[in-house]
Every structure is written in C-alpha cells, then in structure tokens.
Write a protein that holds these residues in place. Structure first.
Motif, PDB file in Angstrom:
ATOM      1  N   CYS A 289       0.908  -1.152  -0.100  1.00 17.26           N
ATOM      2  CA  CYS A 289       0.058   0.054  -0.049  1.00 17.26           C
ATOM      3  C   CYS A 289       0.936   1.354   0.022  1.00 17.26           C
ATOM      4  O   CYS A 289       1.948   1.133  -0.025  1.00 17.26           O
ATOM      5  N   GLU A 290       0.369   2.369   0.316  1.00 10.95           N
ATOM      6  CA  GLU A 290       0.939   3.802  -0.072  1.00 10.95           C
ATOM      7  C   GLU A 290       2.008   3.953   0.949  1.00 10.95           C
ATOM      8  O   GLU A 290       3.328   4.075   0.622  1.00 10.95           O
ATOM      9  N   ALA A 291       1.475   3.650   2.103  1.00 17.23           N
ATOM     10  CA  ALA A 291       2.535   3.512   3.446  1.00 17.23           C
ATOM     11  C   ALA A 291       3.717   2.436   3.601  1.00 17.23           C
ATOM     12  O   ALA A 291       4.635   2.708   3.954  1.00 17.23           O
ATOM     13  N   TYR A 292       3.380   1.397   2.890  1.00 12.43           N
ATOM     14  CA  TYR A 292       4.153   0.080   3.042  1.00 12.43           C
ATOM     15  C   TYR A 292       4.325  -0.447   1.610  1.00 12.43           C
ATOM     16  O   TYR A 292       3.513  -1.464   1.464  1.00 12.43           O
TER      17      TYR A 292
ATOM     18  N   SER B 200      -6.635  -0.651  -0.868  1.00  5.98           N
ATOM     19  CA  SER B 200      -5.288  -0.463  -0.551  1.00  5.98           C
ATOM     20  C   SER B 200      -5.258   0.091   1.009  1.00  5.98           C
ATOM     21  O   SER B 200      -5.598   0.944   1.171  1.00  5.98           O
ATOM     22  N   GLY B 201      -4.470  -0.619   1.824  1.00  5.60           N
ATOM     23  CA  GLY B 201      -4.157  -0.197   3.107  1.00  5.60           C
ATOM     24  C   GLY B 201      -5.201  -0.352   4.140  1.00  5.60           C
ATOM     25  O   GLY B 201      -5.061   0.075   5.442  1.00  5.60           O
TER      26      GLY B 201
ATOM     27  N   ASN C   3      -7.029   2.113   8.845  1.00  6.86           N
ATOM     28  CA  ASN C   3      -6.531   2.545   7.376  1.00  6.86           C
ATOM     29  C   ASN C   3      -5.227   2.901   7.831  1.00  6.86           C
ATOM     30  O   ASN C   3      -4.524   3.453   8.329  1.00  6.86           O
ATOM     31  N   ILE C   4      -4.343   1.635   7.287  1.00  9.46           N
ATOM     32  CA  ILE C   4      -2.922   1.464   7.509  1.00  9.46           C
ATOM     33  C   ILE C   4      -2.015   2.879   6.680  1.00  9.46           C
ATOM     34  O   ILE C   4      -0.712   3.214   7.446  1.00  9.46           O
ATOM     35  N   ASN C   5      -2.485   3.437   5.866  1.00  9.04           N
ATOM     36  CA  ASN C   5      -2.006   4.658   5.184  1.00  9.04           C
ATOM     37  C   ASN C   5      -1.957   5.709   6.271  1.00  9.04           C
ATOM     38  O   ASN C   5      -1.165   6.637   5.924  1.00  9.04           O
TER      39      ASN C   5
ATOM     40  N   ALA D 100      -2.293   5.584   9.827  1.00  6.46           N
ATOM     41  CA  ALA D 100      -2.404   4.533  11.128  1.00  6.46           C
ATOM     42  C   ALA D 100      -2.733   5.286  12.146  1.00  6.46           C
ATOM     43  O   ALA D 100      -3.146   4.894  13.353  1.00  6.46           O
TER      44      ALA D 100
END
Length: 773
Positions: free
Chosen positions: A72-75, A119-120, A135-137, A139
């Motif tokens: 995803c965007e952050a990872y 995603s995320g 939402n991991i993006n 967090a």
C-alpha cells in the motif's frame, strides 16, 4: 463434480504450541500464528518442502491470527499482520521481521485480522465484542469501530458489495455499511459463528460451532446449509482448484472438501483440533492444528510426501481413530452424539448426556431452571480393568465404597486406592460433595476400616490436614492451637492456624506426593472475628459510600457458611462492599473467599457480567504497592475460585497476568507465600497436561528464591512435581529446574535430610523430584 485426491505433502515443525491460524502470502509462501507467541513465514524450497525463513516476535501473549496485507502507499513492500491475546495488532516487514506498525485499541484478545478490498485497509475483530476497520496509510487516525454484537466477534471481512460482515459468538452475523451503521442482523446458526469466507461477487460462507456451514447472499438471504462435520467448525477457505469449491476444518480433527454443496473428501488428521485452514493458489491446502504443526496437502502427485512420511502419517491417524473407538460406559466413542445434541432441550431436570468432543467425551446435565445444558466435566475412557480393580468414572480403584450420608438419599460413591493417603481421599470426597468439614474424621476412619489398612493414628485434636498430615483448624472450634498464641503461620485476621509441614506418624517415606490431582482451598475462618472487623470498618466508610446496617453485615458474613441459604440481594451488598477503600477492604475479601466456595455464589461472582471486571480488580490488588493483607486475601479468593467451574475458567483465562503479578512480588510474608504457592498448585492441577504449563513452571522456579516458609515451599514443590510428571513439555521444565543452581542444589540438599521429622515430607518430595530430573 470430481475432486482430485489430496494427500499429505509437507509437515512444517517449528512452533512449540498450537498453531491457531494459517494464511497465504505471495509466491506460495505460508504464514502461521501460534500460542507460542510467534508467527512464522514458511518459504517453498524445491518441489514440496518449506523452510522457516522468518520468525515474527513482539507479542506478550498468544498470537491468535495472522494475515498478509498487500503493498500500500505507506508500506510498498506490504506487511505481515498479527493479532494477539495481548489485545494488540502488530505489522512486520515481511523479509526481516522488523516491527513496522503497532495498533492498539481493542480491549480484549484480537481473534482475526483480514485485509480489506481497498489498499491499506485492515479489518480486525476481538473478544471485546467489536470489529475495527483500520487505515494503515493513516495509522494515527482512529479506526472505525463496528459495535453491536453481544459477544466475541470471531471474524470480519469485506464483501464484494462493499459492506462489512462480522461473525460472532452471539450466534449472529451482522452486515455493516462503510460508515459503521448496521444494515441487518442474520440469524440461523444456533451456536457461535466462527469464520466467514467471501465465496463470490454476490455470496459469502459462514461456519459455526453448530457443525453447519451456510451460504448467504451479500444482502443477507440464506441460500443453503451444508452438513458434514461432526463437531465445531473453526475455519473455512475457498478452494481455487475447484469451481465453487471450498475447504473447512474443525474440532473433529478433519478437513472437509466441498464441491457443488456436497462434502466430497474427508481428510483425517492425527489431532484433536484443526484450528485453521487456507488454500494456496495452486490448490494446495494448509492447516494449523492443536499439535503445533503446520501441514500441507496437495492434489498433485509430484508434491506428495515420500512413502515413509505418508506411512507414518497414516499410522498416526489410525492411532487417533482407534482412540475414538474406546468404550465409554458400554458405548463406542464414535457412537456417542456430537455437540449438536445439546441443541435439544432436556426432558427432566438433572438429565445427563455424554457428548463426543473430538476424541474426548464430556458429560452435560440439564438445568430446568436455567433452560440449558451445563457441562459437568470430562468422562475418561475405560480400558480393561486389572484383576481385582473396580472401574469408576474412567479410572481403576482398589475400592469403590458406597457411603450413606443422608437418610432417604442414594449413597455416594467413594473411590480409593491402597497407596493413597486416606485423609487426602476423605478431604477430596468432602470437597467434591460439599459436605461439612466435621465429616473428615468419620470418612477417613471409614476408609481405614473398610479398606483394612494398618491403623493410622490421628492428630491430637482428632483431625489431620489432608495435605500435610498435621493438625487442622476445625470450623467452629477456634484456632487449632489449643489456646496457645497463634503460630507464625496464623491468619492475621481470624487467628486460625495455618497448615504446617511437620510430619506425623501418618507420613510415609514411600508415599508418592505427586502428581496432585485435586484443587485445594482455604476453608478456615473465624466468622465472628470477621463480623466484628466489618462492623468496625463499616463505621469508617466514607467518600459517598453508604454504610451497611448491622443486619446487612450479618447476612453478608453468613455467605461464608458453605451450606447457608442466601438471597441475591445479599450478593449485591457484598459486591458493593468490595468497593470499600482498600485500607479497610481485607475483611470483605475474606468473606468473599469463603463465599465463592458455594456453587451458586461462585456462578454469580464469576458470571460473564461481573466476573471479568472482578478478576481485573483482584489483579490490581496484587500490585506491589498494595497492602500485604489485600495481596494475600486476593490470592486466597483466586484459590477458592477453583471451587466451581465459572471461577475456575475465569482464573485460567487470566493466568498470564496472574503469573506476571506473582513474579513481580519482591517480598512476601508467610501467609502471602502460602497463598501464592496454593494458587500455583491449583493452576498446576488445571494445566499440568497442557503444553503452555512451561510458563507456570517458570513462575514457580522464580518464586522459589523468595520462599522462606516451609509450608509454602512444600506446596510449591507439589506444584512443580505435578508439572514434571504430567506436562507434555516436561523436558523443557526439567531444563528450567536443572539450569537454576540455587533451586537444584536446594532440592539435592533437602532430599538428604532424613534425621529431622519436621522436614520428612519435604525430604520425600525432594527425592521424588530429583528422580524426575
């Protein structure tokens, strides 16, 4: 539709406890999560082998679930995500196992983690009766909380329709909008709903403890119900190798393959519980089970395991199936009904049923008042008896006496073996049937007489401690010290004598003191002293708390009488008094530890509404900065909680925190030492045959360095010896003891003390433990 024949492909060993969850990641890799507090990444090597390339650590408790969150965007490399009984979610770098994300907010164990469709997005569910959408993006943003279930949420997924679906122990499935509002509640399952799998763009599957699988539309219409398992179904996964096919697993130790709504394959495993299942993109099936092993099954002959491995697997399955053919009360285990029989109400109060649970059998009794089946306990198998032996409740005994306790009532069975201490057997009999303590002398002498044992003198007051052989306190008689000042081990509040390890002529150097197989408890009390202290402290209640009337105090103190009648209002008063300031709390705790011996009171104090918060409160009283009296009595309450199943279950559920609290004690007085080792002894009886008993042994080994009282030391040794004899992890426990020079040397020294009669039982027990090492 024909389904290819599946055979064992690989056996992945590396976890030391149950594998509770398996999942897939990219490139046919496997993720596994275990009660050993780790997750592992298994990478394919060659045609059919897998290698553990990364172990993910960081949780403080069991790892209950795992999933792969795509990039995803952050990872950009994605994350391995795990949930734990420590209430947290961790995200790791796939390749090196470094912790990247920590998500906190759940108030109880996290039991599922699943990627969303966007995603995320990560979905989690918990025993705290909620599911959460993260939402991991972003967090740091608060998650969306799906709140509405009445019990644990076992699974949460996002459907193709964009709505969320959650499965709960409240027997329902709920559908939710993206804003967290409930769309509808689906009913139909008659027991806990354990897992959900997206079946198609329009449908999803659910499985349940009611041994059924249901197919639903995304709008909540039930299209079909599938039956095939004979016990709880824990996990379900779509099978890409078969059109509209899926796989399931459960408590019957099997994997079932489904196609066209029919169960077309049944793969038996040599385990009690298959906790989790996932299907790889190549059609291989991966399982995690109660023996701590990950297994891979394949339809491709090129990936079948070698002949020796297949043969060994088949032999293990045969052994497990043979165990299921054992006879229980004249019935084959396989002929006994599964838990679905408990869906039907009983015909009369007290009616009992034997129910097959995997290769175990449990006995249930119908309660007309509660309109439910209550579990009584395990029923053991009955192999052929030795000549001269009598079988009783699955065990062989030299004698099974019929004891008449009350006119007009049927006699009660009293089992006894010649190598047992008659006082231990008598005390166990009294506790089991909730008889007055004054019967101890009669029952013990009845055994001695009818078993034609050599005459065994009793102690000076006519009673012997069934645990140590020394004088015991008789309720109503005051302290057992005969008018002398209370001994050093006396209860500082009631003045009742403590147990001591002094030997009497009933002791025998040949008697095996381990393993111990019955819970102990603290029965001694001076109710008048407790009442006087409560009256004194009642006048000091402040801070907005209402003082009790003398009549209310009398009714509360009477809860300490084991067979006394009571009303629910008195229980409510006791609960209010447990909120007294900690400085004046200890007599209330003392009443509570006596009250929870009563079956009905135990059920109310440790019910699902009040019990969990009460256990947390007791744990708070064990904090190092709390009053020593509160620490000691809180532990006594926990010891006596084992008097019935509700208390026992809640204490066992909190054992991780309990062990941590005991380890953190820096200094304990004599009574607190005895209370702590008594609690550990009861835990050892409950957990001796469980793999996670190693943690209990670790606590014992650490506590021994702080024990100065002989009685406390003796109880701790009984607990340790029980684990050494019965734990499946006994080799690890042996290593813990031997690698602790202080304890190992003390055992060697104590085992050689033969001239001091006051040390006889510790010496005997030390000798027995040394032999086990």
């Amino acid at each position: 539709m024909a389904v290819p024949d599946y055979k064992l492909s690989a056996v992945l060993c590396g976890h030391s406890l149950d594998v509770r969850c398996v999942a897939k990641t990219k490139e046919f890799c496997i993720l596994s999560a275990s009660r050993d507090r780790t997750a592992k990444l298994w990478h394919p090597e060659g045609v059919k082998d897998f290698v553990n390339v990364v172990t993910y650590k960081g949780h403080r408790n069991f790892v209950s679930c795992v999933c792969w969150l795509p990039p995803c965007e952050a990872y950009p490399d994605g994350l391995v995500v795990t949930g734990s009984n420590d209430n947290t979610i961790l995200g790791y770098n796939l390749q090196d196992g470094a912790t990247q994300v920590t998500l906190e907010g759940h108030e109880n164990a996290v039991c599922s983690v699943t990627p969303g469709r966007d995603s995320g997005i990560l979905l989690s569910s918990s025993w705290d009766s909620t599911a959460r959408v993260w939402n991991i993006n972003a967090a740091r943003n608060a998650p969306l909380i799906l709140k509405g279930h009445q019990a644990a949420v076992w699974a949460a997924v996002e459907l193709f329709s964009g709505s969320y679906a959650t499965a709960s122990a409240d027997k329902t499935i709920k559908l939710w909008k993206k804003d967290g509002s409930i769309i509808t509640t689906l009913t139909g399952h008659t027991d806990c709903v354990r897992d959900i799998a997206v079946a198609s763009n329009e449908t999803f599957l659910s499985c349940s403890n009611d041994a059924s699988i249901k197919l639903w539309t995304n709008l909540g219409q039930c299209l079909n119900t599938f039956y095939g398992h004979s016990n709880y179904i824990y996990s379900i996964s779509m099978n890409p190798a078969v059109a509209n096919g899926f796989a399931s697993c459960g408590e019957d130790g099997s994997v079932r393959l489904w196609a066209g709504g029919d169960c077309v394959r049944d793969i038996r495993l040599p385990v009690h519980s298959v906790w989790s299942i996932t299907c790889l993109d190549n059609g291989d099936i991966v399982t995690g089970s109660s023996d701590g092993v990950v297994r891979v099954f394949t339809k491709d002959p090129a990936r079948y395991a070698d002949e020796n491995t297949l043969k060994l697997f088949e032999e293990e399955v045969v052994k497990m199936q043979a165990a299921s053919q054992q006879e229980i009360g004249g019935f084959k285990l396989s002929e006994l009904p599964g838990p679905e029989v408990l869906l039907e109400p009983g015909k009369a109060d007290g009616q009992t049923k034997l129910v097959r649970r995997g290769t175990n059998v449990k006995c249930y009794s119908w309660s007309a008042a509660e309109n439910t089946w209550n579990e009584i306990g395990d029923v053991m198998g009955a192999p052929p008896t030795q000549e001269g032996k009598t079988m009783f409740q699955g065990k062989e005994y030299d004698f099974v006496f019929s004891v008449d306790i009350k006119d007009g009532a049927p006699p009660i069975k009293l089992p006894f073996n010649k190598n047992e201490d008659p006082w231990v057997a008598a005390q166990a009999f009294i506790h089991k049937h909730e008889l007055p303590q004054v019967y101890l002398d009669q029952v013990a002498n009845f055994i001695i007489s009818n078993a034609k044992l050599d005459s065994q003198p009793v102690s000076s007051n006519g009673f012997a401690d069934p645990f140590t052989g020394e004088s015991r306190y008789v309720p109503g008689s005051g302290a057992a010290t005969g008018g002398r000042a209370p001994p050093a081990g006396a209860d500082p509040f009631t003045g009742a004598a403590a147990y001591t390890t002094s030997s009497t002529s009933t002791a025998s150097s040949d008697k095996m003191l381990i393993p111990h197989d019955a819970y102990i408890r603290f029965d001694q009390a001076n109710l008048k002293a407790i009442f006087d202290k409560l009256k004194e402290f009642n006048s000091k209640v402040g801070d907005g708390l209402n003082a009790m009337t003398e009549e209310q105090l009398e009714s509360v103190v009477k809860l300490g009488e084991l067979n006394n009648t009571y009303n629910n209002e008195t229980i409510s008063i006791l609960k209010k008094m447990l909120g007294w300031p900690k400085e004046i709390l200890f007599p209330v705790l003392d009443v509570t530890r006596l009250a929870v011996r009563n079956k009905e009171i135990n059920a109310q104090i440790f019910d699902t509404a009040y019990g969990p918060s009460f256990i947390k409160y007791l744990l708070s009283l064990l904090a190092p900065d709390n009053l020593p009296a509160n620490q000691m009595l809180a532990m006594r309450v926990l010891v006596n909680a084992f008097s019935d199943l509700p208390g026992e279950m809640l204490v066992l559920a909190a054992r991780e925190s309990l062990l941590h609290s005991i380890i953190c004690f820096t200094q304990l007085n004599t009574n607190a030492q005895i209370a702590a080792t008594s609690l550990l002894l009861n835990l050892s009886v409950a957990l001796a045959q469980q793999p996670d008993s190693v943690e209990l042994a670790d606590c014992l080994v650490q506590l021994f360095s702080k024990i100065t009282d002989n009685e406390a030391y003796f109880r701790g040794l009984v607990a340790l010896g029980t684990l050494l004899m019965e734990s499946p992890s006994k080799l690890q426990i042996q290593t813990r003891v031997v690698s602790n020079p202080q304890l190992h040397n003390r055992l060697k020294k104590d085992s050689g003390i033969t001239t001091d009669p006051n040390y006889a039982k510790i010496a005997t027990l030390s000798q027995q433990i040394i032999r086990l090492l």
